[in-house]
Design a protein around this motif. Sequence first.
Motif, mmCIF file in Angstrom:
data_model
loop_
_atom_site.group_PDB
_atom_site.id
_atom_site.type_symbol
_atom_site.label_atom_id
_atom_site.label_comp_id
_atom_site.label_asym_id
_atom_site.label_seq_id
_atom_site.Cartn_x
_atom_site.Cartn_y
_atom_site.Cartn_z
ATOM 1 N N LEU A 187 0.837 -1.197 0.000
ATOM 2 C CA LEU A 187 0.000 0.000 0.000
ATOM 3 C C LEU A 187 0.872 1.247 0.000
ATOM 4 N N GLN A 188 0.319 2.337 -0.514
ATOM 5 C CA GLN A 188 1.053 3.590 -0.420
ATOM 6 C C GLN A 188 1.210 3.977 1.057
ATOM 7 N N PRO A 189 2.343 4.549 1.429
ATOM 8 C CA PRO A 189 2.599 4.834 2.843
ATOM 9 C C PRO A 189 1.715 5.952 3.375
ATOM 10 N N ALA A 190 1.632 6.006 4.686
ATOM 11 C CA ALA A 190 0.901 7.074 5.370
ATOM 12 C C ALA A 190 1.855 8.215 5.706
ATOM 13 N N THR A 191 1.285 9.396 5.914
ATOM 14 C CA THR A 191 2.094 10.591 6.181
ATOM 15 C C THR A 191 1.485 11.396 7.328
ATOM 16 N N LEU A 192 2.319 11.786 8.266
ATOM 17 C CA LEU A 192 1.912 12.710 9.325
ATOM 18 C C LEU A 192 2.319 14.125 8.910
ATOM 19 N N TRP A 193 1.322 14.920 8.502
ATOM 20 C CA TRP A 193 1.578 16.312 8.139
ATOM 21 C C TRP A 193 1.749 17.143 9.406
ATOM 22 N N PHE A 194 2.455 18.276 9.268
ATOM 23 C CA PHE A 194 2.614 19.159 10.418
ATOM 24 C C PHE A 194 2.786 20.603 9.950
ATOM 25 N N GLN A 195 2.516 21.521 10.857
ATOM 26 C CA GLN A 195 2.641 22.951 10.604
ATOM 27 C C GLN A 195 3.656 23.531 11.579
ATOM 28 N N LEU A 196 4.538 24.367 11.057
ATOM 29 C CA LEU A 196 5.585 24.991 11.868
ATOM 30 C C LEU A 196 5.423 26.504 11.869
ATOM 31 N N GLY A 197 5.730 27.112 13.002
ATOM 32 C CA GLY A 197 5.871 28.557 13.099
ATOM 33 C C GLY A 197 7.335 28.912 13.272
ATOM 34 N N GLY A 198 7.642 30.210 13.247
ATOM 35 C CA GLY A 198 9.008 30.659 13.453
ATOM 36 C C GLY A 198 9.949 30.350 12.314
ATOM 37 N N VAL A 199 9.422 30.174 11.111
ATOM 38 C CA VAL A 199 10.223 29.829 9.937
ATOM 39 C C VAL A 199 10.553 31.099 9.158
ATOM 40 N N ASP A 200 11.735 31.164 8.589
ATOM 41 C CA ASP A 200 12.112 32.296 7.734
ATOM 42 C C ASP A 200 11.478 32.065 6.363
ATOM 43 N N THR A 201 10.227 32.437 6.226
ATOM 44 C CA THR A 201 9.498 32.177 4.977
ATOM 45 C C THR A 201 10.000 33.062 3.834
ATOM 46 N N ASP A 202 10.612 34.206 4.148
ATOM 47 C CA ASP A 202 11.185 35.033 3.072
ATOM 48 C C ASP A 202 12.287 34.258 2.341
ATOM 49 N N ALA A 203 13.114 33.528 3.100
ATOM 50 C CA ALA A 203 14.199 32.771 2.492
ATOM 51 C C ALA A 203 13.700 31.563 1.704
ATOM 52 N N LEU A 204 12.498 31.116 2.013
ATOM 53 C CA LEU A 204 11.908 29.959 1.319
ATOM 54 C C LEU A 204 10.920 30.369 0.240
ATOM 55 N N ASP A 205 10.901 31.641 -0.083
ATOM 56 C CA ASP A 205 9.889 32.150 -1.018
ATOM 57 C C ASP A 205 9.872 31.389 -2.337
ATOM 58 N N TYR A 206 11.031 30.906 -2.770
ATOM 59 C CA TYR A 206 11.093 30.199 -4.052
ATOM 60 C C TYR A 206 10.300 28.889 -4.037
ATOM 61 N N LEU A 207 9.968 28.386 -2.836
ATOM 62 C CA LEU A 207 9.174 27.162 -2.738
ATOM 63 C C LEU A 207 7.675 27.427 -2.715
ATOM 64 N N PHE A 208 7.296 28.685 -2.637
ATOM 65 C CA PHE A 208 5.885 29.013 -2.491
ATOM 66 C C PHE A 208 5.249 29.429 -3.812
ATOM 67 N N ARG A 209 5.943 29.149 -4.909
ATOM 68 C CA ARG A 209 5.375 29.440 -6.219
ATOM 69 C C ARG A 209 4.309 28.403 -6.545
ATOM 70 N N ASP A 210 3.512 28.709 -7.551
ATOM 71 C CA ASP A 210 2.444 27.805 -7.945
ATOM 72 C C ASP A 210 3.028 26.522 -8.532
ATOM 73 N N ALA A 211 2.238 25.453 -8.461
ATOM 74 C CA ALA A 211 2.641 24.188 -9.072
ATOM 75 C C ALA A 211 2.771 24.351 -10.585
ATOM 76 N N VAL A 212 3.670 23.610 -11.181
ATOM 77 C CA VAL A 212 3.872 23.606 -12.624
ATOM 78 C C VAL A 212 3.588 22.193 -13.131
#
Length: 467
Positions: A187-212
Amino acid sequence: MSVKSEENMSIREPGRDVPVAGCYDVVVCGGGPAGLIAAVAAARNGAKTLLIERYGFVGGMSTSALVTPISEFRHFGKQHIGGIPFELLRKAAELGGADVSLESGNYPVNDEILKLAAQRLLLESGVTLLYHSWFSDCVTEGDRVTHVIVQNKAGRVAYGAKVFVDCTGDADLVRAAGFPTTKGDVLQPATLWFQLGGVDTDALDYLFRDAVDGMLPVSDTIRGRLLELNAEGDIPIFGGPWINKFFRDGMVSINLLREATDASDPEWFTRTECSLRENLQLIIEILRREFPEFRDCWLAKSGIQTGVRESYHIVGLYELQKDDILTPKAFPDTIAKGAHVIDIHASDSNEQNDLVIPRQEYNVPFRCLVPQGSVNLVTAGRCLSADGPGFGSVRVMATCMAMGQGAGTAAALASRHGYSMSAMDFTHLRETLIAQGAVVDFDNVVNPGAPIELTTYPAVKAADCVA
């Protein structure tokens, strides 16, 4: 009664009468993406409808397991899922909890706001909600289900209906009714999703673009280092990681953890839940240590349950197959459309297997939702009848929502006109769905050209995404 200590024995429960707490036209079991939409569709089509849900809110994987974005409503610039599913996302967007402007149709949601938007949609449509109730069993007469039995704080109670919709994800009602199901050896594996605060989201901006082309960005740097740590035995297998900004600066939602399991095996799934929560603590420490963007991060929330991709499938009147995804068929009984990448998460590695991007949206026939021989029981969601690659695409939540509208509408029509699920009036069903905004045209199939096949999930570097 003497207590036996030996395992693998059985006891006989004394016979008892189960009170019937209510009778409905349609009963929907499971309030996930498919179930909540099915209930709204049934009620809007005139059926007295009950929705039974084990938690104190609806939304399923999108709320209990924090799965976001909800994929996908558009494909190559064309919207292929509308109707009630898109109405729900617009409702959440009006409350500030979804972004429906993205061209890809992969819409991020705030799980807390989605709970409220979905609840309002259900109640405004006239659905009766029954929370904190676990489906337990059913009563049948021949091939017809007459009642479902639920367990809750009131004990065991039954609900009767003319038609039932199994949206439990694991085909619980189908199995209890005695209809055949299948379950893969892997079977396809299970995943535990999570949400984090305190992240430098400005530095990760390149990951927040729309899906292609249906592919969400994955950091080459972060994935590369995690692969090294996995090879060294410092962290377990993982996926992605897919890191999504969560509606405000400093907040992200992450799909990273994965583990092989069977969610229909309570003992195994319990071990999985415990293991993944230990791994969550480990991975947060790794993120803080290895990546400056996460140096000051803190855990805001994890799913109240691990996210499940796959367990049981019904043996349906038709099995959706890989060729139906890549070479769309003009099914006259089309009740939903899909377009997601064929995406099979490996249960024993960090990879995605058999990645293929369809060139055109495809059609999902109603027959995939109907157990063979069923009179008044239909399904919607991830327990549909599909082969491995077909399921690898159709399992995503937006498509499950569209299936829910089809199944709920069919249930309402069946309760009113006496249709059998195995002999549905497809013309009537299709006309009703179109009148309520669903996209179910099936005669627009073109030669889509060769699909886009990928050997690995594409990772991106920050330098590649400079505007």
